[in-house]
Design a protein around this motif. Structure first.
Motif, mmCIF file in Angstrom:
data_model
loop_
_atom_site.group_PDB
_atom_site.id
_atom_site.type_symbol
_atom_site.label_atom_id
_atom_site.label_comp_id
_atom_site.label_asym_id
_atom_site.label_seq_id
_atom_site.Cartn_x
_atom_site.Cartn_y
_atom_site.Cartn_z
ATOM 1 N N VAL A 1 -4.138 3.296 8.992
ATOM 2 C CA VAL A 1 -5.616 3.346 8.235
ATOM 3 C C VAL A 1 -6.109 4.865 7.640
ATOM 4 O O VAL A 1 -6.295 5.141 6.589
ATOM 5 C CB VAL A 1 -6.694 2.756 8.735
ATOM 6 N N LYS A 2 -6.145 5.579 8.768
ATOM 7 C CA LYS A 2 -6.419 7.187 8.443
ATOM 8 C C LYS A 2 -5.306 7.774 7.878
ATOM 9 O O LYS A 2 -5.725 8.448 6.588
ATOM 10 C CB LYS A 2 -6.448 7.906 9.869
ATOM 11 N N GLY A 3 -3.914 7.553 7.846
ATOM 12 C CA GLY A 3 -3.016 8.429 7.084
ATOM 13 C C GLY A 3 -2.767 7.879 5.990
ATOM 14 O O GLY A 3 -2.527 8.703 4.986
ATOM 15 N N ILE B 1 0.772 -1.302 0.071
ATOM 16 C CA ILE B 1 -0.079 -0.112 0.057
ATOM 17 C C ILE B 1 0.665 1.084 -0.215
ATOM 18 O O ILE B 1 0.726 2.066 -0.971
ATOM 19 C CB ILE B 1 -0.869 0.200 1.028
ATOM 20 N N ARG B 2 1.954 1.277 0.791
ATOM 21 C CA ARG B 2 2.955 2.521 1.029
ATOM 22 C C ARG B 2 3.386 2.815 -0.171
ATOM 23 O O ARG B 2 3.558 4.031 -0.948
ATOM 24 C CB ARG B 2 3.783 2.302 2.015
ATOM 25 N N LYS B 3 3.878 1.633 -1.002
ATOM 26 C CA LYS B 3 4.749 1.666 -2.256
ATOM 27 C C LYS B 3 3.784 2.312 -3.537
ATOM 28 O O LYS B 3 4.074 3.011 -4.307
ATOM 29 C CB LYS B 3 5.627 0.573 -2.636
ATOM 30 N N SER B 4 2.507 1.634 -3.341
ATOM 31 C CA SER B 4 1.608 2.080 -4.519
ATOM 32 C C SER B 4 1.258 3.574 -4.464
ATOM 33 O O SER B 4 0.899 3.882 -5.500
ATOM 34 C CB SER B 4 0.269 1.194 -4.253
ATOM 35 N N LYS B 5 1.332 4.031 -3.399
ATOM 36 C CA LYS B 5 1.059 5.548 -2.941
ATOM 37 C C LYS B 5 2.468 6.470 -3.338
ATOM 38 O O LYS B 5 2.292 7.662 -2.848
ATOM 39 C CB LYS B 5 0.437 5.677 -1.927
ATOM 40 N N GLY B 6 3.608 5.745 -3.646
ATOM 41 C CA GLY B 6 4.579 6.431 -3.897
ATOM 42 C C GLY B 6 5.101 7.226 -2.508
ATOM 43 O O GLY B 6 5.777 8.181 -2.555
ATOM 44 N N LEU B 7 4.883 6.588 -1.481
ATOM 45 C CA LEU B 7 5.195 7.284 -0.007
ATOM 46 C C LEU B 7 6.736 6.686 0.625
ATOM 47 O O LEU B 7 6.810 5.465 0.541
ATOM 48 C CB LEU B 7 4.306 7.067 0.998
ATOM 49 N N THR B 8 7.554 7.571 0.896
ATOM 50 C CA THR B 8 8.493 6.908 1.817
ATOM 51 C C THR B 8 8.302 6.590 3.330
ATOM 52 O O THR B 8 7.169 7.183 3.751
ATOM 53 C CB THR B 8 9.706 8.001 1.986
ATOM 54 N N LEU B 9 9.124 6.145 3.953
ATOM 55 C CA LEU B 9 8.791 5.713 5.356
ATOM 56 C C LEU B 9 8.527 6.860 6.134
ATOM 57 O O LEU B 9 7.899 7.134 7.008
ATOM 58 C CB LEU B 9 9.706 4.899 6.183
ATOM 59 N N SER B 10 9.398 8.011 5.832
ATOM 60 C CA SER B 10 9.331 9.294 6.584
ATOM 61 C C SER B 10 7.966 10.084 6.246
ATOM 62 O O SER B 10 7.547 10.802 7.207
ATOM 63 C CB SER B 10 10.545 10.335 6.146
ATOM 64 N N GLU B 11 7.618 9.895 4.899
ATOM 65 C CA GLU B 11 6.502 10.472 4.503
ATOM 66 C C GLU B 11 4.976 9.869 5.108
ATOM 67 O O GLU B 11 4.170 10.725 5.714
ATOM 68 C CB GLU B 11 6.117 10.422 3.111
ATOM 69 N N VAL B 12 5.216 8.696 5.527
ATOM 70 C CA VAL B 12 3.996 7.788 6.276
ATOM 71 C C VAL B 12 4.123 8.157 7.612
ATOM 72 O O VAL B 12 3.046 8.728 8.289
ATOM 73 C CB VAL B 12 4.370 6.342 6.006
ATOM 74 N N GLU B 13 5.315 8.725 8.127
ATOM 75 C CA GLU B 13 5.385 9.028 9.594
ATOM 76 C C GLU B 13 4.424 10.388 9.712
ATOM 77 O O GLU B 13 3.887 10.730 10.874
ATOM 78 C CB GLU B 13 6.840 9.262 9.939
ATOM 79 N N LYS B 14 4.911 11.384 8.929
ATOM 80 C CA LYS B 14 4.172 12.730 8.860
ATOM 81 C C LYS B 14 2.930 12.509 8.741
ATOM 82 O O LYS B 14 1.881 13.179 9.417
ATOM 83 C CB LYS B 14 4.848 13.538 7.788
ATOM 84 N N THR C 1 9.351 2.358 13.415
ATOM 85 C CA THR C 1 8.151 1.500 13.816
ATOM 86 C C THR C 1 7.451 0.772 12.687
ATOM 87 O O THR C 1 7.448 -0.355 12.444
ATOM 88 C CB THR C 1 7.042 2.151 14.496
ATOM 89 N N ILE C 2 7.304 1.703 11.417
ATOM 90 C CA ILE C 2 6.730 1.189 10.193
ATOM 91 C C ILE C 2 7.627 0.257 9.628
ATOM 92 O O ILE C 2 7.100 -0.751 9.090
ATOM 93 C CB ILE C 2 6.426 2.336 9.319
ATOM 94 N N SER C 3 8.747 0.497 9.670
ATOM 95 C CA SER C 3 9.829 -0.280 9.075
ATOM 96 C C SER C 3 9.993 -1.756 10.005
ATOM 97 O O SER C 3 10.056 -2.727 9.072
ATOM 98 C CB SER C 3 11.363 0.167 9.112
#
Length: 206
Positions: free
Chosen positions: A57-59, A16-29, A37-39
């Protein structure tokens, strides 16, 4: 401990994260969950807490079922139905609690039904600090004790003992945790309110 679906959950989160083109840091924000933690979740080192699942889920703007289950049925009619047979459902563990997510084939549900097994009897098995072990998240929840004995701890009330057949309804934004009061593990039928507008009232990074 239930962990057979841990790798599937980790894979779905990463996909899901990669399909949205998000880095771990972007998901954190976006989510208020640390990149480390995500890693760890994606690499199957840890399982996410329920509160962190809601934050993700929300983010990420997805449904809970997108993360915890491969099976999803989108149904916009007023005749929705889902059946989970004995022993089925999506399973994952968080520390001393095991969860089986029920009726996980429907998306956009207003409630999340779970069967939880509580294995911790002492707060010391969870954390030495009250602020660390009391969970908070948006919504409301109902607990029905199936077997064993449960001690319900909340930040606004003294601990209460619940036995099979007892039921409790709480505001999920109030810090809370369940411990077993019996020698055997306690089993609880647990329903949490949930919808796409869920937001965590305490956006602290964990």
């Amino acid at each position: 401990m239930i962990d057979q679906s841990k790798n599937a959950l980790a894979h779905r989160l990463k996909t899901i994260r990669k399909s949205k083109g998000l880095t771990l840091s972007e998901v954190e924000k976006r989510c208020g969950v640390t990149a480390s933690t995500i890693s760890k979740i994606e690499n199957e080192s840890i399982s996410p807490t329920y509160a962190n699942l809601l934050r993700l889920v929300k983010g990420l703007e997805v449904d809970m079922v997108d993360i915890v289950s491969n099976n999803k049925t989108v149904n916009t009619t007023k005749t929705r139905r889902s059946i989970t047979y004995s022993g089925k459902g999506s399973e994952y563990s968080v520390g001393t609690h095991d969860y089986r997510i029920l009726c996980n084939d429907l998306s956009d549900k207003k409630m999340i039904p779970m069967l939880a097994t509580i294995r911790a009897k002492s707060i010391n098995e969870l954390s030495s600090k009250k602020s660390d072990y009391l969970a908070t998240h948006d919504g409301e929840e109902v607990l029905y004790i199936v077997s064993g004995q449960v001690i319900l701890h909340t930040e606004c009330y003294t601990p209460v003992t619940l036995n099979p057949g007892d039921c409790a309804y709480i505001d999920s934004t109030m810090g809370h945790i369940c411990l077993k009061g019996s020698k055997e593990d306690a089993v609880v039928f647990w329903v949490c309110s949930d919808n796409h507008s869920l937001s965590i009232l305490e956006p602290k990074i964990e």
